[in-house]
Scaffold this motif. Structure first.
Motif, mmCIF file in Angstrom:
data_model
loop_
_atom_site.group_PDB
_atom_site.id
_atom_site.type_symbol
_atom_site.label_atom_id
_atom_site.label_comp_id
_atom_site.label_asym_id
_atom_site.label_seq_id
_atom_site.Cartn_x
_atom_site.Cartn_y
_atom_site.Cartn_z
ATOM 1 N N LEU A 89 -6.302 10.830 -6.328
ATOM 2 C CA LEU A 89 -5.302 9.789 -5.676
ATOM 3 C C LEU A 89 -6.273 8.509 -5.601
ATOM 4 O O LEU A 89 -5.597 7.288 -5.634
ATOM 5 N N LYS A 90 -7.253 8.530 -5.161
ATOM 6 C CA LYS A 90 -8.210 7.258 -5.070
ATOM 7 C C LYS A 90 -8.135 6.534 -6.285
ATOM 8 O O LYS A 90 -8.167 5.405 -6.404
ATOM 9 N N MET B 153 -5.168 4.669 -7.324
ATOM 10 C CA MET B 153 -4.733 3.585 -6.404
ATOM 11 C C MET B 153 -5.759 2.452 -6.597
ATOM 12 O O MET B 153 -5.554 1.450 -6.127
ATOM 13 N N ASP B 154 -6.988 2.601 -7.303
ATOM 14 C CA ASP B 154 -7.828 1.555 -7.499
ATOM 15 C C ASP B 154 -7.156 0.568 -8.404
ATOM 16 O O ASP B 154 -6.554 0.785 -9.545
ATOM 17 N N ARG C 34 2.281 1.679 -3.566
ATOM 18 C CA ARG C 34 1.176 2.250 -4.362
ATOM 19 C C ARG C 34 0.966 3.626 -4.142
ATOM 20 O O ARG C 34 0.604 4.462 -5.192
ATOM 21 N N LEU C 35 0.939 4.139 -2.933
ATOM 22 C CA LEU C 35 0.682 5.719 -2.710
ATOM 23 C C LEU C 35 1.848 6.440 -2.954
ATOM 24 O O LEU C 35 1.721 7.402 -3.804
ATOM 25 N N VAL D 219 0.728 -1.218 -0.073
ATOM 26 C CA VAL D 219 0.067 -0.013 0.039
ATOM 27 C C VAL D 219 0.993 1.221 -0.047
ATOM 28 O O VAL D 219 0.322 2.188 -0.753
ATOM 29 N N SER D 220 1.932 1.319 0.843
ATOM 30 C CA SER D 220 2.790 2.468 0.726
ATOM 31 C C SER D 220 3.697 2.655 -0.389
ATOM 32 O O SER D 220 3.690 3.711 -0.957
ATOM 33 N N GLN E 295 3.799 5.813 -5.602
ATOM 34 C CA GLN E 295 3.608 5.790 -6.961
ATOM 35 C C GLN E 295 2.475 6.617 -7.609
ATOM 36 O O GLN E 295 2.582 7.564 -8.760
ATOM 37 N N ALA E 296 1.479 6.878 -7.047
ATOM 38 C CA ALA E 296 0.046 7.535 -7.349
ATOM 39 C C ALA E 296 0.434 8.958 -6.993
ATOM 40 O O ALA E 296 -0.041 9.912 -7.892
#
Length: 288
Positions: free
Chosen positions: A283-284, A287-288, A230-231, A227-228, A233-234
């Protein structure tokens, strides 16, 4: 009592917990005050803050503290501690005593002495509190006295006690269950005489959620790392302004206010709020 020594002109009393027998003998040697002397001392204390008068009032009534404290010997707590707590209640009563009311100090002080002893018992009788509300405290002392006479209650006795104390029968049953419980050591292995006794201790069957399953811990850590990543990268895909706003509003240890960011970018605070909301939505989606 809270002081290391209680001194009168005739005697020096040690703290109860140090030499209980000596303390009790000394207490019972102190004469009881006459009504006239008690009133005189109370007036000196009230009108002139006479510390010596207060001390004489206290030490002359310590015998009554001892008598009351002895009545709570069935709770398994040290008599010296009960006397000490009762002494605190006595001092509170002396401070608030009004001789103009026309009652003796001992009659007035009984409530304060018992209140302090009750608080001490409720704090120390069990590791887990058995009574927290005012109604439960009243029920605790009355119900324990009744149980010593009757043992386990029948339904009729439960309803009778509930009616006498003005509480629902369910409350009586709950308190009866609390009173019948016993404290259990978390890990009594050191004092156990056999392995069978140890197996029934809480340490044998209570799980440790933080480290009960290494596989779950590994999976959780792996999920957090992904998750970290992906965050991060986003965030890199956002434009610089949106990224700075989110970092300063949510990811920084010293977060900036809307007004501080508005001053930095030369726009209104409301505009920063809109940009922040839009950036979060972007951002959401990323990350989907």
């Amino acid at each position: 009592m809270s002081h290391a020594l209680v001194t009168t002109s005739a005697t020096t009393l040690p703290v109860p917990s140090e030499q209980l027998d000596t303390y009790l003998r000394a207490v019972y040697r102190i004469p009881v005050l006459s009504a006239e002397r008690e009133c005189e001392l109370a007036l000196r204390l009230r009108d002139h803050d006479d510390v010596e008068a207060a001390r004489e009032l206290v030490v002359s009534h310590l015998r009554f503290v001892v008598k009351i404290a002895r009545g709570y010997g069935g709770y398994g707590l040290p008599l010296a501690d009960l006397i000490q707590e009762g002494g605190i209640g006595l001092m509170k009563a002396v401070k608030r005593f009004n001789p103009d009311v026309g009652v003796r100090l001992v009659s007035f002080a009984v409530h304060w002495i018992k209140a302090e002893i009750h608080e001490y018992i409720l704090r120390n009788w069990r590791i887990v509190k058995v009574a927290t509300t005012k109604a439960q405290r009243k029920l605790f002392f009355n119900l324990r006295s009744a149980k010593q006479r009757l043992g386990w209650f029948s339904r009729e006795e439960v309803e009778s006690v509930a009616e006498d104390l003005g509480v629902p029968p369910e409350t009586v049953l709950e308190m009866e269950s609390r009173l019948s419980g016993q404290d259990v050591a978390f890990d009594p292995a050191a004092s156990a005489e056999s392995d069978e006794e140890t197996n029934w201790s809480p340490s044998a069957y209570l799980a440790a959620p933080a480290a009960s399953d290494p596989a779950q811990s590994l999976e959780h850590n792996d999920w957090e790392n992904r998750v970290s990543e992906r965050l991060h990268q986003a965030l890199e895909q956002l434009d610089e302004r949106d990224r700075v706003i989110l970092e300063q509003r949510w990811l920084s240890e010293q977060k900036l206010t809307l007004h501080e960011l508005a001053e930095r970018f030369g726009v209104s605070a409301e505009r920063i709020r809109q940009l922040e909301k839009n950036a979060i939505n972007k951002l959401k989606k990323l990350m989907d």
